[in-house]
Structure formats: C-alpha cells, structure tokens
Scaffold this active site. Structure first.
Site, PDB file in Angstrom:
ATOM      1  N   GLY A 142      -1.981  36.412 124.617  1.00 30.79           N
ATOM      2  CA  GLY A 142      -2.628  36.003 123.637  1.00 30.79           C
ATOM      3  C   GLY A 142      -1.648  35.477 122.701  1.00 30.79           C
ATOM      4  CG  LEU A 143       2.016  36.204 122.517  1.00 33.16           C
ATOM      5  CD1 LEU A 143       3.475  36.520 123.206  1.00 33.16           C
ATOM      6  CD2 LEU A 143       1.833  36.929 121.448  1.00 33.16           C
ATOM      7  N   GLY A 179      -1.407  35.025 129.120  1.00 35.92           N
ATOM      8  CA  GLY A 179      -2.576  36.066 129.026  1.00 35.92           C
ATOM      9  C   GLY A 179      -2.248  37.130 128.074  1.00 35.92           C
ATOM     10  CB  SER A 228       1.407  30.165 126.957  1.00 31.70           C
ATOM     11  OG  SER A 228       0.257  30.265 127.484  1.00 31.70           O
ATOM     12  CG  ASP A 236      -4.343  29.814 118.880  1.00 32.12           C
ATOM     13  OD1 ASP A 236      -4.294  30.353 117.955  1.00 32.12           O
ATOM     14  OD2 ASP A 236      -4.986  29.943 119.964  1.00 32.12           O
ATOM     15  CD  GLU A 271      -6.919  38.142 115.492  1.00 28.56           C
ATOM     16  OE1 GLU A 271      -7.091  36.804 115.876  1.00 28.56           O
ATOM     17  OE2 GLU A 271      -5.983  38.813 115.354  1.00 28.56           O
ATOM     18  CG  HIS A 272     -12.753  37.871 115.896  1.00 27.43           C
ATOM     19  ND1 HIS A 272     -13.242  37.101 116.939  1.00 27.43           N
ATOM     20  CD2 HIS A 272     -12.072  38.399 116.438  1.00 27.43           C
ATOM     21  CE1 HIS A 272     -13.097  37.294 117.988  1.00 27.43           C
ATOM     22  NE2 HIS A 272     -12.288  38.473 117.786  1.00 27.43           N
ATOM     23  CB  THR A 273     -10.973  34.906 109.203  1.00 27.08           C
ATOM     24  OG1 THR A 273      -9.810  34.780 109.785  1.00 27.08           O
ATOM     25  CG2 THR A 273     -11.108  36.420 108.865  1.00 27.08           C
TER      26      THR A 273
END
Length: 395
Positions: free
Chosen positions: A127-128, A125, A130, A175, A38-40
C-alpha cells in the site's frame, strides 16, 4: 538508509550501460504514506500524505528511433514497443510505462525513442503506491529528457490517467500527487476537491515512520471499496434533499448528520459519520503540527483508526492487533491502519532511539498471535520525483 538507495542507483546505471552502451539521466520517484485522511479522497475531502525514501529509479536516455526499450530491474525482464502504436500490453509491469507514454502522445507531444532501465525498493502490495511512483517517475523523466515543459501538476494528472486507462484502476489523485509533490521534512495537505495544497513542517526528526505490513490481503477489499463509495453516495443523496449545496460528503457537517439521523439507515449513518469526522481530524491534525503538538497529532491517528475499525468497518483483526500493541507504548506517538483496509499496513510514528525494541516487540507479538511474521519498514520523509544526485562509486 541512503547508502542502499545509492547502491541501487549504481546497479541500475550499470545495467543500463551494459544493455544500451550509453550514459543515462537518472530520475528517482518515491512511494508515499498517508498520515491521516483515509477514504476521504473519493469523497472530495482532505488527505495528509508524504513521500518516503522507498523509491523507484529510472536510468533513461533518448535514442534516434521509433522504439521504446525497457528493462525491469526487479523482474529481470525486457520489452520493446513501437511508439507509433502504443496500446496496453500482456506484460503487466509495462502497462504503467505505456500508459504514461500514451498520455504524452494524447496531449500532442512527440515522444521519440528512448531506452529505460527501472527498478526500486518500494515493497509491492504494502500500500505504498509503487504504481504511482512508476508513473510519476517516467512522466518526470520523459518531460525532462524531451523538454516538453509540462507543469508538474499536469504530470500528476497524466500519471493518474495512465493508471485509469492502462492499469484499469480508478484511483483518486492522492498517490500520484504525493509522489510528485512530496517535500523533505514536510507533509502536504491536499484538498481532493479543489486540488489546493499546503505544506506543513512535520518536525519528526527524532521519530521515524514505521510501516508494519500484516502480510495479509483479505479478499473483501475491492468489493467492499465499491460498496463504501455507494454507501457514501446514499448519504449524500439524503442530505442533498435538505441542503441543495451538498454535492459530496465534503460539504456535510456533523450538525447536518445529527439533525437528520432518523432518515438514515444505521450503516449509512456510520459511514458518513466516519468520513465527516475524518475530514475534521485532518484539519485539526494540521493545526497540531503548526503548534508542534505531536502528542495531539498522534491521538488523531488513533481516533482515525477507531473510526475505520468501528464506523467505516474496513479494518481487520490483524490491523487492529498491530494498532492495539502500540497503545500503551510511550515511544509511539500514534498508529492506525493505512490504505484501503482489510490487510496491508499500519503506519506508526516511533521514536528513533527505540526502533529496534519496537520492531522486535511487534514482530514477536504478531507472530505469537497469527503464526507469521509481519514485515517492518522504516521510512523517512523525502522530496518528490526529481533528478537523482548520483554518488557514483569511485573505486
């Protein structure tokens, strides 16, 4: 699980038939989770996403016109656009589609008229991603119906540019990549610098991915995101003076950080320490999967959360509470916050047989603590964007 998806496909096809009186092609495009890393992504590091069975469906067919007509099944709104003058629209949902059309046109492809009905069951909303699912799905669909023969990786980049230019979000590539390249039963390790990727069998048959949505979005999220990027760049600048090969935190080792610790402001040091450690954790987590050591994999998730909470400081009380609730639960392999932070979801790997108990317990504890119910989503890992195998209901 899958029946609800089939029902949704049938409803979207029925709406298409009603609006446009022809038979569509149906494409599905999934949302995604990120198991660790995460955040990488904006530090050119590693991520470990997977596509999940929360999806957007597209019923689409070409027309011999210069017009693109779209109906949003979720918003119950329609819109129509002239393909000779594609530009951002006042209709927010349409911009994700228009951005993709614009990318094909920029690449010199002749996009002819088409009709579209799209909708899905990816919670907005949470965080998946969409938006990435919408972009990838339309890119896949247009490439298919018009036979443009664009490579899948190029479609991913087009979807990402659509997000940059039409949605105004400077997202990394994870994503869109995960939505397009997901593979059932696998997670995919993506190197955000070289864009090399590798699949790892996720052997989670007796487990499910459970997302616990805090239902909060603290207003810090976007300003802090930019601050973190600057803090990481500040750390890179310090180390670059000593190690000219250091261009991003991806190039940094824990030894380098340790050696020059006294040159860092404490906060900058903590930020860099988190990112470098997290990149190492993604690599180790993949080895754990190869060895089938799911306990060790789950431990990495908890370590990731601790780093996000204490060193990177992008968590919040609601996320920390949800993760803490799982720590002594033998039915949970691992848990951590997922995504930008300051709200959104935790991702948990939970024994299939204990899903009901887990959900009930988490809901009750969270409601008692915060006075509201969390939303809980259960997900499985599926293939990336593809033609949908329609189970047309036979009456």
């Amino acid at each position: 699980m899958h029946n609800s998806n089939d029902m949704m496909i049938n409803e979207i096809v029925a709406k298409f038939n009603e609006l446009y009186q022809q038979e569509p092609v149906v494409v599905r495009s999934p949302g995604r989770v990120n198991l660790i890393g995460e955040h990488t992504d904006y530090n050119e590091g590693f991520v470990l996403p997977a596509a999940i069975d929360k999806e957007v469906y597209f019923a689409i067919a070409p027309t011999n016109t210069d017009t693109f007509r779209a109906y949003s099944y979720d918003m119950k709104e329609d819109a129509s656009f002239d393909l000779n003058q594609i530009r951002p629209s006042q209709t927010a949902w349409a911009n994700y589609l228009l951005g993709v059309v614009a990318q094909f046109q920029k690449a010199g492809h002749q996009v002819q008229g088409f009709d579209l009905v799209f909708g899905g069951n990816i919670p907005i909303g949470a965080g998946l991603s969409s938006s990435a699912a919408v972009e990838c799905g339309l890119a896949f669909a247009l490439n298919h119906i018009f036979g443009f023969n664009v490579e899948k990786f190029e479609l991913v980049k087009m979807a990402q540019r659509a997000e940059h230019e039409y949605a105004g979000v400077k997202c990394g590539i994870m994503d869109q990549f995960a939505s397009m390249f997901g593979k059932e039963g696998h997670v995919v390790k993506l190197d955000c610098r070289s864009l090399d990727y590798q699949y790892y069998s996720s052997d989670l048959d007796s487990y499910r991915i459970v997302l616990c949505d805090t239902q909060v979005k603290h207003s810090l999220a976007s300003s802090e995101y930019n601050t973190r990027r600057q803090e990481c760049e500040a750390g890179v600048a310090i180390l670059h003076k000593h190690y000219p090969q250091v261009k991003s935190l991806r190039d940094v080792t824990l030894q380098m950080l340790e050696q020059h610790k006294d040159e860092f402001e404490p906060v900058i040091y903590k930020r860099c320490l988190y990112v470098v450690s997290e990149n190492n954790r993604v690599e180790e987590a993949c080895h754990n999967l190869e060895q089938g050591d799911l306990q060790a994999f789950g431990e990495k998730m908890y370590l990731s959360h601790a780093g996000l909470q204490h060193d990177y400081e992008v968590s919040c009380p609601e996320l920390d509470f949800l993760v803490d609730q799982t720590r002594n639960d033998d039915d949970v392999l691992g848990a951590r916050m997922m995504g930008g932070g300051f709200g959104g979801c935790t991702i948990n790997i939970v024994k299939l047989a204990e899903l009901e108990n887990f959900s009930r317990r988490i809901e009750a504890a969270y409601e008692q603590q915060f006075g509201r119910k969390p939303q809980i989503y259960v997900a499985q890992i599926v293939d990336g964007s593809s033609l949908a195998q329609q189970e047309i209901a036979v009456n």
